[in-house]
Write a protein that holds these residues in place. Structure first.
Motif, short mmCIF file in Angstrom:
data_model
loop_
_atom_site.label_atom_id
_atom_site.label_comp_id
_atom_site.label_asym_id
_atom_site.label_seq_id
_atom_site.Cartn_x
_atom_site.Cartn_y
_atom_site.Cartn_z
N LEU A 133 0.83 -1.21 0.00
CA LEU A 133 0.00 0.00 0.00
C LEU A 133 0.86 1.26 0.00
CD1 LEU A 133 -3.15 0.77 0.36
CD2 LEU A 133 -2.43 1.39 2.68
N ALA A 134 1.95 1.23 0.76
CA ALA A 134 2.87 2.37 0.80
C ALA A 134 3.49 2.61 -0.57
CB ALA A 134 3.95 2.14 1.84
N GLU A 135 3.83 1.55 -1.28
CA GLU A 135 4.35 1.71 -2.64
C GLU A 135 3.29 2.32 -3.55
OE1 GLU A 135 7.71 -1.69 -3.40
OE2 GLU A 135 5.63 -2.37 -3.48
N CYS A 139 4.23 6.58 -0.19
CA CYS A 139 4.39 7.08 1.17
C CYS A 139 5.66 6.49 1.76
CB CYS A 139 3.17 6.74 2.02
SG CYS A 139 3.26 7.40 3.69
N GLN A 140 6.77 7.23 1.66
CA GLN A 140 8.06 6.72 2.11
C GLN A 140 8.11 6.41 3.60
OE1 GLN A 140 10.68 5.77 0.27
NE2 GLN A 140 9.40 6.16 -1.53
N PRO A 141 7.54 7.24 4.48
CA PRO A 141 7.57 6.89 5.91
C PRO A 141 6.86 5.57 6.21
CG PRO A 141 7.06 9.21 5.64
CD PRO A 141 6.99 8.60 4.28
N LEU A 142 5.76 5.28 5.50
CA LEU A 142 5.07 4.01 5.71
C LEU A 142 5.90 2.84 5.18
CD1 LEU A 142 2.49 2.69 6.78
CD2 LEU A 142 1.50 2.93 4.50
N LEU A 143 6.58 3.06 4.05
CA LEU A 143 7.50 2.03 3.54
C LEU A 143 8.56 1.68 4.59
CD1 LEU A 143 8.42 2.94 -0.17
CD2 LEU A 143 7.35 0.84 0.64
N HIS A 144 9.12 2.73 5.19
CA HIS A 144 10.16 2.52 6.18
C HIS A 144 9.62 1.75 7.39
CE1 HIS A 144 13.73 3.38 8.61
NE2 HIS A 144 12.91 3.72 9.58
N ALA A 145 8.44 2.16 7.88
CA ALA A 145 7.87 1.50 9.06
C ALA A 145 7.55 0.03 8.78
CB ALA A 145 6.61 2.25 9.50
N ALA A 146 6.95 -0.25 7.61
CA ALA A 146 6.60 -1.63 7.27
C ALA A 146 7.86 -2.48 7.10
CB ALA A 146 5.76 -1.67 5.99
N GLU A 170 2.50 -13.49 -5.19
CA GLU A 170 1.13 -13.50 -5.66
C GLU A 170 0.46 -12.14 -5.46
OE1 GLU A 170 -0.23 -18.18 -5.16
OE2 GLU A 170 -0.69 -16.76 -3.56
N MET A 171 0.83 -11.40 -4.42
CA MET A 171 0.10 -10.17 -4.12
C MET A 171 0.87 -8.90 -4.49
SD MET A 171 0.31 -10.13 0.05
CE MET A 171 1.82 -9.78 0.95
N SER A 172 2.12 -9.03 -4.94
CA SER A 172 2.89 -7.85 -5.29
C SER A 172 3.11 -7.77 -6.79
CB SER A 172 4.25 -7.85 -4.57
OG SER A 172 5.02 -8.95 -4.99
N GLY A 173 3.48 -6.58 -7.25
CA GLY A 173 3.74 -6.36 -8.67
C GLY A 173 5.19 -6.60 -9.04
N GLU A 174 5.46 -6.57 -10.33
CA GLU A 174 6.78 -6.88 -10.87
C GLU A 174 7.87 -6.00 -10.27
OE1 GLU A 174 9.72 -8.70 -13.00
OE2 GLU A 174 7.62 -9.29 -13.08
N GLY A 175 7.59 -4.71 -10.08
CA GLY A 175 8.64 -3.81 -9.61
C GLY A 175 8.66 -3.60 -8.11
N SER A 176 7.92 -4.40 -7.35
CA SER A 176 7.81 -4.18 -5.91
C SER A 176 9.13 -4.43 -5.19
CB SER A 176 6.73 -5.08 -5.31
OG SER A 176 6.71 -4.97 -3.90
N GLY A 177 9.42 -3.60 -4.20
CA GLY A 177 10.59 -3.80 -3.36
C GLY A 177 10.47 -5.02 -2.48
N LEU A 178 9.30 -5.65 -2.43
CA LEU A 178 9.15 -6.88 -1.66
C LEU A 178 9.80 -8.06 -2.35
CD1 LEU A 178 5.46 -6.76 -0.38
CD2 LEU A 178 7.54 -6.69 0.99
N ARG A 179 10.11 -7.90 -3.61
CA ARG A 179 10.71 -9.01 -4.35
C ARG A 179 12.23 -8.97 -4.24
NH1 ARG A 179 6.92 -10.37 -9.56
NH2 ARG A 179 4.93 -10.47 -8.44
N CYS A 185 16.06 0.68 -4.60
CA CYS A 185 14.96 0.65 -3.63
C CYS A 185 15.56 0.51 -2.23
CB CYS A 185 13.99 -0.49 -3.91
SG CYS A 185 12.55 -0.49 -2.83
N PRO A 186 15.74 1.64 -1.50
CA PRO A 186 16.46 1.59 -0.23
C PRO A 186 15.80 0.73 0.83
CG PRO A 186 15.39 3.72 -0.53
CD PRO A 186 15.30 3.00 -1.83
N HIS A 187 14.46 0.54 0.75
CA HIS A 187 13.78 -0.25 1.77
C HIS A 187 13.48 -1.67 1.27
CE1 HIS A 187 13.52 3.26 4.17
NE2 HIS A 187 12.69 3.87 3.38
N SER A 188 14.03 -2.04 0.12
CA SER A 188 13.79 -3.40 -0.38
C SER A 188 14.48 -4.41 0.51
CB SER A 188 14.30 -3.52 -1.82
OG SER A 188 14.15 -4.83 -2.28
N TRP A 189 13.75 -5.38 0.94
CA TRP A 189 14.30 -6.39 1.84
C TRP A 189 14.07 -7.80 1.32
CZ3 TRP A 189 11.13 -10.15 3.22
CH2 TRP A 189 9.79 -9.93 2.91
#
Length: 241
Positions: A133-135, A139-146, A170-179, A185-189
């Protein structure tokens, strides 16, 4: 009598007196009434409320695709951030006020249920939904918190690690930092979790044989998340170079 100059309102006090926008969230249109000054920090809402759209005249924005509980965390984090457009100029020599650290409260699944393997998986998935949702709303502060919550959470078994990765894909897109971990992407983990999977599942107990623990997990990856399998194979190829 000399006129009395009113005390300047701080950013949060100005939010109390500014108009509120109604956000109808989820398929059941759960109403959130949020100060406009907070929403104006995000590009999506600036465009919706200032542009030639129906939302700018009705002061109502419909968001049927968002989950209300996840969206409530966005509102929480916005309330931590002073609206920059309303912050009064700092007088010379005055101390700089401390910047609030954005965070949000834990979901009910994390505090109302026993800490089982399943509840730990659901908690990490919830934080991942917040990240997505932050992506979406930049919303960068929400990205950081999550991201902080996700890094702090653990999954106790190899099977849960793989199940989590499948659900993330399944729930994220191709460019998501979750991948996969990306340098832009500084908050990509996500790369951390995938590397953990490669080290402790794929390469354990004699390579591919170890990845078969739990019965047919690789086949499940191919069926449910072919993009994850593609990225895993890509990582293996890079590690061999």
């Amino acid at each position: 009598m000399e006129a009395v100059t009113p005390w300047p309102l701080g950013p949060y006090a100005r939010c109390l007196s500014c108009p509120r926008t109604t956000l109808l969230v989820g398929p059941d249109a759960i109403a959130f009434h949020v100060p406009q000054l907070l929403l104006m920090q995000l590009p999506f809402f600036r465009a919706a409320l200032n542009g030639p759209y129906l939302e700018s005249t009705t002061n109502t924005v419909s968001l049927p695709d968002d989950d209300p509980e996840v969206f409530s965390k966005l509102v929480e984090v916005l309330s931590y951030i002073p609206p920059l457009s309303t912050t009064p100029s700092k007088a010379a020599g005055s101390p700089t006020p401390p910047t609030p650290v954005p965070t949000y409260s834990l979901p009910l699944v994390a505090i109302m249920t026993p800490q089982t393997d399943q509840s730990q998986l659901l908690t990490r998935l919830f934080h991942s939904q917040v990240y997505i949702l932050a992506e979406k709303y930049a919303c960068q502060p929400l990205l950081h918190a999550a991201a902080q919550y996700i890094r702090a959470s653990t999954l106790p078994t190899r099977k849960l690690v793989l199940e989590y990765l499948i659900l993330v894909y399944e729930m994220s897109g191709e460019g998501s930092g979750l991948r996969l971990l990306r340098s832009d992407c500084p908050h990509s983990w996500g790369g951390l979790a995938i590397k953990h999977f490669l080290r402790n599942v794929w390469m354990a107990d004699g390579g591919v044989k170890g990845a078969r623990m739990g019965g047919g997990l690789l086949e499940e990856v191919c069926r449910r998340a072919p993009e994850l399998m593609r990225d895993l194979v890509g990582l293996l190829v890079m590690s061999d170079d």
